[in-house]
Design a protein around this motif. Structure first.
Motif, PDB file in Angstrom:
ATOM      1  N   SER A  54      76.799  55.525  81.188  1.00  7.80           N
ATOM      2  CA  SER A  54      77.240  55.866  82.520  1.00  7.80           C
ATOM      3  C   SER A  54      76.181  55.798  83.582  1.00  7.80           C
ATOM      4  O   SER A  54      76.371  55.492  84.844  1.00  7.80           O
ATOM      5  CB  SER A  54      77.808  57.530  82.417  1.00  7.80           C
ATOM      6  OG  SER A  54      78.294  57.827  83.577  1.00  7.80           O
ATOM      7  N   VAL A 103      85.911  61.220  78.723  1.00  5.52           N
ATOM      8  CA  VAL A 103      86.892  60.800  77.867  1.00  5.52           C
ATOM      9  C   VAL A 103      86.350  60.430  76.484  1.00  5.52           C
ATOM     10  O   VAL A 103      86.804  60.932  75.573  1.00  5.52           O
ATOM     11  CB  VAL A 103      87.769  59.786  78.363  1.00  5.52           C
ATOM     12  CG1 VAL A 103      88.781  59.085  77.397  1.00  5.52           C
ATOM     13  CG2 VAL A 103      88.658  60.059  79.688  1.00  5.52           C
ATOM     14  N   LYS A 104      85.306  59.688  76.724  1.00  5.74           N
ATOM     15  CA  LYS A 104      84.535  59.505  75.386  1.00  5.74           C
ATOM     16  C   LYS A 104      83.917  60.595  74.733  1.00  5.74           C
ATOM     17  O   LYS A 104      83.972  60.411  73.462  1.00  5.74           O
ATOM     18  CB  LYS A 104      83.301  58.317  75.830  1.00  5.74           C
ATOM     19  CG  LYS A 104      83.687  56.884  76.256  1.00  5.74           C
ATOM     20  CD  LYS A 104      82.463  55.870  76.557  1.00  5.74           C
ATOM     21  CE  LYS A 104      83.023  54.572  77.087  1.00  5.74           C
ATOM     22  NZ  LYS A 104      82.107  53.855  77.454  1.00  5.74           N
ATOM     23  N   LYS A 148      85.335  58.444  82.624  1.00  6.15           N
ATOM     24  CA  LYS A 148      84.948  57.578  81.502  1.00  6.15           C
ATOM     25  C   LYS A 148      84.056  58.544  80.483  1.00  6.15           C
ATOM     26  O   LYS A 148      84.436  58.195  79.267  1.00  6.15           O
ATOM     27  CB  LYS A 148      84.640  56.321  81.674  1.00  6.15           C
ATOM     28  CG  LYS A 148      85.453  55.331  82.054  1.00  6.15           C
ATOM     29  CD  LYS A 148      84.949  53.938  82.469  1.00  6.15           C
ATOM     30  CE  LYS A 148      85.973  53.110  83.410  1.00  6.15           C
ATOM     31  NZ  LYS A 148      85.299  51.760  83.406  1.00  6.15           N
ATOM     32  N   GLU A 149      83.036  58.940  81.023  1.00 12.15           N
ATOM     33  CA  GLU A 149      82.088  59.596  80.098  1.00 12.15           C
ATOM     34  C   GLU A 149      82.630  60.820  79.524  1.00 12.15           C
ATOM     35  O   GLU A 149      82.626  61.158  78.327  1.00 12.15           O
ATOM     36  CB  GLU A 149      80.997  59.958  80.918  1.00 12.15           C
ATOM     37  CG  GLU A 149      79.867  60.654  80.141  1.00 12.15           C
ATOM     38  CD  GLU A 149      78.664  61.227  80.821  1.00 12.15           C
ATOM     39  OE1 GLU A 149      77.911  61.987  80.358  1.00 12.15           O
ATOM     40  OE2 GLU A 149      78.262  60.606  81.980  1.00 12.15           O
ATOM     41  N   MET A 208      84.283  57.522  88.545  1.00 12.44           N
ATOM     42  CA  MET A 208      85.134  56.925  87.847  1.00 12.44           C
ATOM     43  C   MET A 208      84.133  56.775  86.721  1.00 12.44           C
ATOM     44  O   MET A 208      84.668  56.957  85.457  1.00 12.44           O
ATOM     45  CB  MET A 208      85.196  55.584  88.331  1.00 12.44           C
ATOM     46  CG  MET A 208      86.171  54.648  87.218  1.00 12.44           C
ATOM     47  SD  MET A 208      87.457  55.447  87.027  1.00 12.44           S
ATOM     48  CE  MET A 208      88.518  53.874  86.771  1.00 12.44           C
ATOM     49  N   HIS A 209      82.899  56.607  86.698  1.00 13.50           N
ATOM     50  CA  HIS A 209      81.976  56.609  85.432  1.00 13.50           C
ATOM     51  C   HIS A 209      82.017  57.931  84.635  1.00 13.50           C
ATOM     52  O   HIS A 209      81.868  58.053  83.529  1.00 13.50           O
ATOM     53  CB  HIS A 209      80.778  56.190  85.539  1.00 13.50           C
ATOM     54  CG  HIS A 209      80.613  54.729  85.929  1.00 13.50           C
ATOM     55  ND1 HIS A 209      81.125  53.674  85.258  1.00 13.50           N
ATOM     56  CD2 HIS A 209      80.277  54.200  87.042  1.00 13.50           C
ATOM     57  CE1 HIS A 209      81.079  52.478  85.855  1.00 13.50           C
ATOM     58  NE2 HIS A 209      80.768  52.779  87.053  1.00 13.50           N
ATOM     59  N   HIS A 237      76.792  57.703  75.734  1.00 14.66           N
ATOM     60  CA  HIS A 237      77.746  57.800  76.796  1.00 14.66           C
ATOM     61  C   HIS A 237      77.164  58.354  78.147  1.00 14.66           C
ATOM     62  O   HIS A 237      77.386  57.482  79.070  1.00 14.66           O
ATOM     63  CB  HIS A 237      78.942  58.720  76.555  1.00 14.66           C
ATOM     64  CG  HIS A 237      79.454  58.581  75.300  1.00 14.66           C
ATOM     65  ND1 HIS A 237      80.277  59.311  74.596  1.00 14.66           N
ATOM     66  CD2 HIS A 237      79.884  57.388  74.288  1.00 14.66           C
ATOM     67  CE1 HIS A 237      81.014  59.179  73.424  1.00 14.66           C
ATOM     68  NE2 HIS A 237      80.767  57.881  73.384  1.00 14.66           N
TER      69      HIS A 237
END
Length: 115
Positions: A70, A8-9, A5-6, A1-2, A66
């Motif tokens: 994470s 996407v960032k 997110k990383e 999940m992280h 990022h």
């Protein structure tokens, strides 16, 4: 999940960098178009080059942040498993088939039923 997110960032940071590079190129073109001599044209080119380098440096800095975010979230040990025997009820196995120990009624034959 992280990791998602990383990514996407990172993608957002890359888009921001591309926008800043495009802005630098536009400034270079207008600087060259309005320049009256060779030195002004060279100055516009060097300024654009510096703006692009600054945008790339900012991109790498943001990506490092990022990754650090994470890593700190991942090291916290708050991992939620996506599979496994969680929230299963009597009479239900992980595959959804009937369990021979607990009948389909959901009652445990080894305990007294208080109903």
């Amino acid at each position: 999940m992280h990791a998602a997110k990383e990514k996407v960032k990172d993608a957002a940071s890359t888009a921001k960098e591309k926008l800043r590079e495009g802005t630098a190129e536009a400034h270079e073109k207008t600087g060259k178009a309005t320049a009256t001599n060779k030195q002004e044209k060279e100055l516009a080119k060097e300024t654009s080059k510096a703006e692009k380098a600054h945008a790339k440096a900012d991109l790498h800095q943001e990506k490092a942040e990022h990754q650090a975010d994470s890593a700190t979230h991942h090291a916290g040990g708050h991992h939620v498993p996506l599979t496994g025997p969680h929230h299963h009820y009597p009479g239900e196995t992980p595959l959804g088939t009937a369990d021979p120990i607990y009948p389909a009624s959901g009652l445990n034959p080894n305990t007294k039923n208080l109903l």
